[in-house]
Write an enzyme that holds these catalytic residues in place. Sequence first.
Site, PDB file in Angstrom:
ATOM      1  N   ARG A   1      19.617 -18.523 -44.109  1.00 47.53           N
ATOM      2  CA  ARG A   1      19.280 -19.644 -43.236  1.00 47.53           C
ATOM      3  C   ARG A   1      20.027 -20.917 -43.619  1.00 47.53           C
ATOM      4  O   ARG A   1      19.816 -21.952 -42.981  1.00 47.53           O
ATOM      5  CB  ARG A   1      17.786 -19.921 -43.359  1.00 47.53           C
ATOM      6  CG  ARG A   1      16.974 -19.630 -42.099  1.00 47.53           C
ATOM      7  CD  ARG A   1      15.563 -19.829 -42.517  1.00 47.53           C
ATOM      8  NE  ARG A   1      14.565 -19.996 -41.537  1.00 47.53           N
ATOM      9  CZ  ARG A   1      13.665 -19.062 -41.232  1.00 47.53           C
ATOM     10  NH1 ARG A   1      13.751 -17.852 -41.710  1.00 47.53           N
ATOM     11  NH2 ARG A   1      12.679 -19.359 -40.426  1.00 47.53           N
TER      12      ARG A   1
ATOM     13  N   ARG B   1      -0.412 -17.574 -36.940  1.00 44.76           N
ATOM     14  CA  ARG B   1       0.172 -18.092 -38.175  1.00 44.76           C
ATOM     15  C   ARG B   1      -0.135 -19.581 -38.286  1.00 44.76           C
ATOM     16  O   ARG B   1      -0.074 -20.309 -37.303  1.00 44.76           O
ATOM     17  CB  ARG B   1       1.691 -17.886 -38.155  1.00 44.76           C
ATOM     18  CG  ARG B   1       2.094 -16.517 -38.599  1.00 44.76           C
ATOM     19  CD  ARG B   1       3.542 -16.260 -38.368  1.00 44.76           C
ATOM     20  NE  ARG B   1       4.430 -17.332 -38.795  1.00 44.76           N
ATOM     21  CZ  ARG B   1       5.755 -17.247 -38.739  1.00 44.76           C
ATOM     22  NH1 ARG B   1       6.333 -16.151 -38.277  1.00 44.76           N
ATOM     23  NH2 ARG B   1       6.504 -18.245 -39.123  1.00 44.76           N
TER      24      ARG B   1
ATOM     25  N   ARG C   1       1.838 -17.352 -29.811  1.00 42.57           N
ATOM     26  CA  ARG C   1       2.079 -16.108 -30.572  1.00 42.57           C
ATOM     27  C   ARG C   1       0.848 -15.737 -31.409  1.00 42.57           C
ATOM     28  O   ARG C   1       0.240 -16.581 -32.058  1.00 42.57           O
ATOM     29  CB  ARG C   1       3.281 -16.343 -31.490  1.00 42.57           C
ATOM     30  CG  ARG C   1       3.595 -15.174 -32.376  1.00 42.57           C
ATOM     31  CD  ARG C   1       5.008 -15.209 -32.842  1.00 42.57           C
ATOM     32  NE  ARG C   1       5.277 -16.258 -33.826  1.00 42.57           N
ATOM     33  CZ  ARG C   1       6.486 -16.457 -34.342  1.00 42.57           C
ATOM     34  NH1 ARG C   1       7.515 -15.744 -33.951  1.00 42.57           N
ATOM     35  NH2 ARG C   1       6.673 -17.409 -35.227  1.00 42.57           N
TER      36      ARG C   1
ATOM     37  N   ARG D   1      10.297 -26.955 -37.677  1.00 40.91           N
ATOM     38  CA  ARG D   1      11.086 -25.752 -37.948  1.00 40.91           C
ATOM     39  C   ARG D   1      12.347 -25.730 -37.084  1.00 40.91           C
ATOM     40  O   ARG D   1      13.405 -25.288 -37.536  1.00 40.91           O
ATOM     41  CB  ARG D   1      10.228 -24.497 -37.717  1.00 40.91           C
ATOM     42  CG  ARG D   1       9.194 -24.319 -38.824  1.00 40.91           C
ATOM     43  CD  ARG D   1       8.048 -23.413 -38.432  1.00 40.91           C
ATOM     44  NE  ARG D   1       8.442 -22.063 -38.158  1.00 40.91           N
ATOM     45  CZ  ARG D   1       7.718 -21.207 -37.443  1.00 40.91           C
ATOM     46  NH1 ARG D   1       6.551 -21.596 -36.927  1.00 40.91           N
ATOM     47  NH2 ARG D   1       8.124 -19.992 -37.250  1.00 40.91           N
TER      48      ARG D   1
ATOM     49  N   LYS E   1      13.068 -12.946 -32.849  1.00 41.84           N
ATOM     50  CA  LYS E   1      13.703 -12.127 -33.887  1.00 41.84           C
ATOM     51  C   LYS E   1      12.767 -11.040 -34.408  1.00 41.84           C
ATOM     52  O   LYS E   1      13.158  -9.894 -34.547  1.00 41.84           O
ATOM     53  CB  LYS E   1      14.153 -12.994 -35.075  1.00 41.84           C
ATOM     54  CG  LYS E   1      15.264 -13.959 -34.755  1.00 41.84           C
ATOM     55  CD  LYS E   1      15.811 -14.606 -36.024  1.00 41.84           C
ATOM     56  CE  LYS E   1      14.783 -15.408 -36.792  1.00 41.84           C
ATOM     57  NZ  LYS E   1      14.291 -16.596 -36.101  1.00 41.84           N
TER      58      LYS E   1
HETATM   59  P1  AMP Z   1       9.918 -17.159 -40.446  1.00 44.48           P
HETATM   60  O1  AMP Z   1       8.812 -16.160 -40.411  1.00 44.48           O
HETATM   61  O2  AMP Z   1      11.277 -16.503 -40.551  1.00 44.48           O
HETATM   62  O3  AMP Z   1       9.846 -18.158 -39.318  1.00 44.48           O
HETATM   63  O4  AMP Z   1       9.751 -17.988 -41.811  1.00 44.48           O
HETATM   64  C1  AMP Z   1       8.599 -18.741 -42.063  1.00 44.48           C
HETATM   65  C2  AMP Z   1       8.877 -19.820 -43.090  1.00 44.48           C
HETATM   66  O5  AMP Z   1       9.301 -19.221 -44.333  1.00 44.48           O
HETATM   67  C3  AMP Z   1       9.995 -20.789 -42.728  1.00 44.48           C
HETATM   68  O6  AMP Z   1       9.541 -21.842 -41.889  1.00 44.48           O
HETATM   69  C4  AMP Z   1      10.420 -21.282 -44.112  1.00 44.48           C
HETATM   70  O7  AMP Z   1       9.486 -22.206 -44.642  1.00 44.48           O
HETATM   71  C5  AMP Z   1      10.317 -20.009 -44.958  1.00 44.48           C
HETATM   72  N1  AMP Z   1      11.580 -19.238 -44.939  1.00 44.48           N
HETATM   73  C6  AMP Z   1      11.771 -17.980 -44.428  1.00 44.48           C
HETATM   74  N2  AMP Z   1      13.034 -17.569 -44.617  1.00 44.48           N
HETATM   75  C7  AMP Z   1      13.678 -18.585 -45.255  1.00 44.48           C
HETATM   76  C8  AMP Z   1      15.012 -18.782 -45.717  1.00 44.48           C
HETATM   77  N3  AMP Z   1      15.959 -17.826 -45.552  1.00 44.48           N
HETATM   78  N4  AMP Z   1      15.314 -19.960 -46.317  1.00 44.48           N
HETATM   79  C9  AMP Z   1      14.381 -20.915 -46.510  1.00 44.48           C
HETATM   80  N5  AMP Z   1      13.103 -20.809 -46.084  1.00 44.48           N
HETATM   81  C10 AMP Z   1      12.740 -19.650 -45.464  1.00 44.48           C
END
Ligand code: AMP
Length: 220
Positions: free
Chosen positions: A88, A162, A127, A173, A13
């Site tokens: 989400r 990360r 990554r 996740r 994404k």
């Molecule tokens: P991402 O970079 O999108 O993979 O997000 C990293 C982390 O941020 C996720 O594993 C969640 O802990 C938190 N996070 C990001 N977006 C959301 C969301 N819309 N709802 C809940 N947690 C989120």
Amino acid sequence: MRIVLMGPPGAGKGTQAKRLVERFGMAHLSSGDIFRAEKASGSDLGQKLAEYMSAGQLVPDDTVVEVMARAITQSDAQAGLLLDGFPRTVPQAEALDEQLDQAEKPLDGVVVIVADDEAIVERITGRRSCPSCGRIYHTKFLPPRRDAFCDDCEGDVELTQRTDDTEQVVRERLAAYYQQTEPVIAYYRRQGQVKVVEVDGNGMPDEVAAATAQAIEALA
Ligand code: AMP
């Protein structure tokens, strides 16, 4: 155009969102990027977010909705919107619908990038990203020209991983994605007001980019 980009963690994404923004010019709002910036600021909110993020768990809906509603309001409405990583959960999707309906700027489409779990684990654990410009690399599939340094930044800016990109956290996740986020796709399909298109995310970034751009053009 207002688009939600969905898909499991590691489906590409972030990589695809950057390309789409270059091509279509909409504002890119990544909830993960916004939360990481908040965490880096050391604020109380950032510390609270970090507890969930480091465990691979979703941040509670009320916090997410508050932070993202503000970010959407502050974004350049004329440019359109590419939402990445938000919503989400179904309650987040409902809150987003309410906000966009009130602004009379409903979504145009939902693009779901799908990929296999094992491909995802391999992608995520390899990554790397540049802490300065945010460019994303992969140790195997998209390596930088110079060992572990960003191609685009002056000097030796070392790429970082990360903290939530370990195999154990990735599996958490993924579980969160299947339990809480997949139902959002069904929500949009059921609701019937917005087109939902799926893109195969298993290929190389250029192939996925072409398929994603085609899907978005078909929504217009
Ligand atoms: P991402 O970079 O999108 O993979 O997000 C990293 C982390 O941020 C996720 O594993 C969640 O802990 C938190 N996070 C990001 N977006 C959301 C969301 N819309 N709802 C809940 N947690 C989120």
